[in-house]
Design a protein around this motif. Structure first.
Motif, PDB file in Angstrom:
ATOM      1  N   ILE A   1       1.046  -1.147  -0.062  1.00 28.79           N
ATOM      2  CA  ILE A   1      -0.082  -0.020   0.164  1.00 28.79           C
ATOM      3  C   ILE A   1       0.829   1.221  -0.043  1.00 28.79           C
ATOM      4  O   ILE A   1       2.215   1.308   0.372  1.00 28.79           O
ATOM      5  N   ASP A   2       0.543   2.354  -0.638  1.00 28.36           N
ATOM      6  CA  ASP A   2       0.946   3.561  -0.530  1.00 28.36           C
ATOM      7  C   ASP A   2       1.143   4.293   0.958  1.00 28.36           C
ATOM      8  O   ASP A   2       2.183   5.029   1.208  1.00 28.36           O
ATOM      9  N   ALA A   3       0.161   4.198   1.761  1.00 28.54           N
ATOM     10  CA  ALA A   3      -0.014   4.825   2.688  1.00 28.54           C
ATOM     11  C   ALA A   3      -0.951   4.353   3.916  1.00 28.54           C
ATOM     12  O   ALA A   3      -2.210   3.523   3.269  1.00 28.54           O
ATOM     13  N   THR A   4      -1.109   4.443   5.236  1.00 31.26           N
ATOM     14  CA  THR A   4      -2.114   3.730   5.983  1.00 31.26           C
ATOM     15  C   THR A   4      -2.299   4.950   7.013  1.00 31.26           C
ATOM     16  O   THR A   4      -1.435   5.897   7.313  1.00 31.26           O
ATOM     17  N   PHE A   5      -3.499   4.910   7.726  1.00 30.17           N
ATOM     18  CA  PHE A   5      -3.940   5.735   8.977  1.00 30.17           C
ATOM     19  C   PHE A   5      -3.799   4.975  10.184  1.00 30.17           C
ATOM     20  O   PHE A   5      -4.554   3.952  10.190  1.00 30.17           O
ATOM     21  N   HIS A   6      -2.782   5.289  11.270  1.00 25.87           N
ATOM     22  CA  HIS A   6      -2.796   4.509  12.264  1.00 25.87           C
ATOM     23  C   HIS A   6      -2.225   5.383  13.561  1.00 25.87           C
ATOM     24  O   HIS A   6      -1.604   6.518  13.307  1.00 25.87           O
ATOM     25  N   ALA A   7      -2.589   5.196  14.606  1.00 27.87           N
ATOM     26  CA  ALA A   7      -2.085   5.609  15.903  1.00 27.87           C
ATOM     27  C   ALA A   7      -0.608   4.998  15.699  1.00 27.87           C
ATOM     28  O   ALA A   7      -0.435   3.720  15.823  1.00 27.87           O
ATOM     29  N   VAL A   8       0.405   5.999  15.999  1.00 29.76           N
ATOM     30  CA  VAL A   8       1.863   5.666  16.131  1.00 29.76           C
ATOM     31  C   VAL A   8       2.250   5.734  17.612  1.00 29.76           C
ATOM     32  O   VAL A   8       2.392   6.587  18.202  1.00 29.76           O
ATOM     33  N   THR A   9       2.411   4.376  18.060  1.00 30.32           N
ATOM     34  CA  THR A   9       2.551   4.102  19.656  1.00 30.32           C
ATOM     35  C   THR A   9       4.046   4.273  19.982  1.00 30.32           C
ATOM     36  O   THR A   9       4.275   4.023  21.096  1.00 30.32           O
ATOM     37  N   VAL A  10       5.043   4.422  19.106  1.00 32.81           N
ATOM     38  CA  VAL A  10       6.504   4.275  19.470  1.00 32.81           C
ATOM     39  C   VAL A  10       7.081   5.581  18.998  1.00 32.81           C
ATOM     40  O   VAL A  10       6.645   6.349  17.823  1.00 32.81           O
ATOM     41  N   PRO A  11       8.224   5.926  19.626  1.00 38.42           N
ATOM     42  CA  PRO A  11       8.976   7.175  18.993  1.00 38.42           C
ATOM     43  C   PRO A  11       9.566   6.790  17.369  1.00 38.42           C
ATOM     44  O   PRO A  11       9.535   5.601  17.081  1.00 38.42           O
ATOM     45  N   ALA A  12       9.709   7.896  16.930  1.00 41.90           N
ATOM     46  CA  ALA A  12      10.206   7.906  15.343  1.00 41.90           C
ATOM     47  C   ALA A  12      11.334   7.014  15.064  1.00 41.90           C
ATOM     48  O   ALA A  12      11.390   6.388  14.134  1.00 41.90           O
ATOM     49  N   ARG A  13      12.188   6.941  16.134  1.00 36.68           N
ATOM     50  CA  ARG A  13      13.578   6.401  15.981  1.00 36.68           C
ATOM     51  C   ARG A  13      13.417   4.832  15.968  1.00 36.68           C
ATOM     52  O   ARG A  13      14.179   4.105  15.435  1.00 36.68           O
ATOM     53  N   GLN A  14      12.165   4.484  16.521  1.00 32.74           N
ATOM     54  CA  GLN A  14      11.893   2.934  16.474  1.00 32.74           C
ATOM     55  C   GLN A  14      11.251   2.432  15.222  1.00 32.74           C
ATOM     56  O   GLN A  14      11.075   1.115  15.014  1.00 32.74           O
ATOM     57  N   LEU A  15      10.762   3.308  14.348  1.00 35.07           N
ATOM     58  CA  LEU A  15      10.335   2.939  13.073  1.00 35.07           C
ATOM     59  C   LEU A  15      11.152   2.375  12.063  1.00 35.07           C
ATOM     60  O   LEU A  15      12.358   2.864  12.178  1.00 35.07           O
ATOM     61  N   PRO A  16      10.990   1.808  11.009  1.00 34.14           N
ATOM     62  CA  PRO A  16      12.012   1.423   9.924  1.00 34.14           C
ATOM     63  C   PRO A  16      12.402   2.831   9.229  1.00 34.14           C
ATOM     64  O   PRO A  16      11.652   3.822   9.346  1.00 34.14           O
ATOM     65  N   ARG A  17      13.452   2.649   8.815  1.00 35.19           N
ATOM     66  CA  ARG A  17      14.052   3.874   8.686  1.00 35.19           C
ATOM     67  C   ARG A  17      13.674   4.766   7.188  1.00 35.19           C
ATOM     68  O   ARG A  17      13.451   5.760   7.302  1.00 35.19           O
ATOM     69  N   ALA A  18      12.686   3.617   6.252  1.00 33.53           N
ATOM     70  CA  ALA A  18      12.300   4.339   5.209  1.00 33.53           C
ATOM     71  C   ALA A  18      10.534   5.005   5.423  1.00 33.53           C
ATOM     72  O   ALA A  18      10.230   5.599   4.841  1.00 33.53           O
ATOM     73  N   ILE A  19      10.292   4.728   6.837  1.00 35.76           N
ATOM     74  CA  ILE A  19       8.808   5.237   7.133  1.00 35.76           C
ATOM     75  C   ILE A  19       8.925   6.539   7.568  1.00 35.76           C
ATOM     76  O   ILE A  19       9.611   7.107   8.540  1.00 35.76           O
ATOM     77  N   ARG A  20       7.873   7.358   7.298  1.00 35.94           N
ATOM     78  CA  ARG A  20       7.649   8.683   7.618  1.00 35.94           C
ATOM     79  C   ARG A  20       6.173   8.698   8.231  1.00 35.94           C
ATOM     80  O   ARG A  20       5.262   7.957   7.663  1.00 35.94           O
ATOM     81  N   THR A  21       6.055   9.647   9.049  1.00 38.18           N
ATOM     82  CA  THR A  21       4.705   9.691   9.704  1.00 38.18           C
ATOM     83  C   THR A  21       4.292  11.434  10.154  1.00 38.18           C
ATOM     84  O   THR A  21       5.223  12.153   9.972  1.00 38.18           O
ATOM     85  N   ALA A  22       3.003  11.366   9.915  1.00 36.71           N
ATOM     86  CA  ALA A  22       2.579  12.642  10.324  1.00 36.71           C
ATOM     87  C   ALA A  22       1.232  12.755  10.799  1.00 36.71           C
ATOM     88  O   ALA A  22       0.373  12.013  10.391  1.00 36.71           O
ATOM     89  N   ARG A  23       1.037  13.209  12.126  1.00 32.08           N
ATOM     90  CA  ARG A  23      -0.151  13.457  12.770  1.00 32.08           C
ATOM     91  C   ARG A  23      -1.307  14.210  12.092  1.00 32.08           C
ATOM     92  O   ARG A  23      -1.018  15.537  11.850  1.00 32.08           O
ATOM     93  N   VAL A  24      -2.306  13.709  11.611  1.00 30.60           N
ATOM     94  CA  VAL A  24      -3.226  14.171  10.649  1.00 30.60           C
ATOM     95  C   VAL A  24      -4.646  14.309  11.353  1.00 30.60           C
ATOM     96  O   VAL A  24      -5.718  15.074  10.944  1.00 30.60           O
ATOM     97  N   ILE A  25      -4.917  13.519  12.238  1.00 33.62           N
ATOM     98  CA  ILE A  25      -6.114  13.341  12.716  1.00 33.62           C
ATOM     99  C   ILE A  25      -6.147  13.422  14.332  1.00 33.62           C
ATOM    100  O   ILE A  25      -5.577  12.652  14.962  1.00 33.62           O
ATOM    101  N   ASP A  26      -7.051  14.302  15.102  1.00 38.27           N
ATOM    102  CA  ASP A  26      -7.129  14.014  16.375  1.00 38.27           C
ATOM    103  C   ASP A  26      -8.779  13.902  16.556  1.00 38.27           C
ATOM    104  O   ASP A  26      -9.637  14.931  16.571  1.00 38.27           O
ATOM    105  N   GLU A  27      -9.118  12.477  16.693  1.00 42.69           N
ATOM    106  CA  GLU A  27     -10.517  12.120  16.778  1.00 42.69           C
ATOM    107  C   GLU A  27     -11.168  12.466  18.036  1.00 42.69           C
ATOM    108  O   GLU A  27     -10.540  11.442  19.024  1.00 42.69           O
TER     109      GLU A  27
END
Length: 314
Positions: free
Chosen positions: A138-164
């Motif tokens: 998939i190109d992208a997904t929506f999820h809560a990211v529960t770990v710091p960015a440094r623990q994500l795979p190197r190629a992965i980027r995230t941006a908080r886009v929804i405060d529900e």
């Protein structure tokens, strides 16, 4: 079969002249002749009869022509299926009822020319969905990211886009049915029923933390018969209630008379991020990110909200 030779064969068949085919393909007439000769050698048949008036298809050439056209169409579809900007942007929303699906539909309305392939990886938590992004499923997904960015795979980027923000869903006989809003403190004595909340997922962790923070009783027991059955149970009960997101889409019969009541003071907020690969060149992905950034409902410092501890990491 050499696709360049097949394209040359079709061009020559349409033009009736090797020179005209060469002009259409921006190659030399000699190159056209060589490609046709190579194709004839490969197929062990003659495809054209050359005369002073041009090149005419033989019986074998006439038999090949519709299949050659189909080969070219298949090649073009294959190319379009993977070429950024020509294939649909494939986005996982986990469920078509919740806020990401609503925002994605609104994004599409802003420019219907953007092709979207909306998928629901229903059994995928943030780790499985992130792995699908990393693998290119998939190109992208929506999820809560529960770990710091440094623990994500190197190629992965995230941006908080929804405060529900949350709402309480109750039936007409519930004690809070006529409330304009409720506080978490008011819910301490009430049973919040959320059957099927999968242990170990980021959303289960969120509700565990929410329950611990305010002393709530969130009951996850019971078989899962679907949202329609859940709403029917809540509509007929004076005791049952459940949490839903403020942008979650539900439809129910008028006879249910269900009530959606905002939860405030503090307002529990479920933060969600868009997750993508930083090397994904699809132009629609940038457009989607810009749109989500412009639509994000930001929480100001003077608002009375509650977030889980990992909300700040997104």
């Amino acid at each position: 079969m050499d696709l360049a030779a097949v394209r040359t064969f079709v061009a020559a068949a349409d033009a009736g002249q090797f020179q005209d085919a060469a002009t259409a393909l921006s190659i030399t007439q000699q190159a056209v002749s060589k490609r046709i000769a190579a194709l004839e050698k490969d197929l062990q048949v003659r495809l054209f009869t050359r005369t002073a008036r041009g090149a005419h298809l033989t019986v074998d050439g006439q038999a090949l022509l519709p299949h050659a056209r189909e080969l070219i169409r298949v090649a073009e579809r294959a190319d379009a299926s993977v070429r950024p900007g020509r294939r649909a942007l494939r986005i996982d929303v986990h469920s078509r009822r919740i806020a990401p699906a609503v925002l994605l539909q609104e994004f599409h309305r802003t420019d219907p020319r953007i092709e979207l392939d909306v998928v629901t990886l229903l059994d995928a938590d943030v780790h499985a969905a992130t792995a699908a992004v990393e693998a290119g499923t998939i190109d992208a997904t929506f999820h809560a990211v529960t770990v710091p960015a440094r623990q994500l795979p190197r190629a992965i980027r995230t941006a908080r886009v929804i405060d529900e923000h949350h709402e309480l869903l109750v039936g007409p006989r519930h004690a809070l049915a006529d409330a304009g809003s409720v506080t978490p403190a008011q819910l301490v004595e009430h049973r919040i029923w959320m059957p099927g909340l999968a242990t170990g997922t980021e959303w289960a962790g969120y509700y565990d933390e929410l329950a611990a923070a305010f002393g709530l009783t969130i009951d996850v027991t019971g078989p899962v018969f679907g949202s329609e059955a859940l709403m029917a149970e809540i509509a007929g009960s004076p005791h049952l209630a459940t949490f839903i997101g403020e942008r979650t889409r539900y439809l129910w019969p008028d006879s249910y008379d269900l009530r959606r009541i905002p939860v405030r003071d503090p307002a529990p907020v479920y933060p969600m991020s868009l997750i993508w690969r930083d090397d994904n060149p699809h132009p629609a992905l940038s457009s989607l990110r810009d749109y989500l950034s412009s639509r994000r409902r930001t929480t100001t410092s003077d608002e009375n909200v509650w977030m889980p501890k990992w909300g700040a990491w997104q």
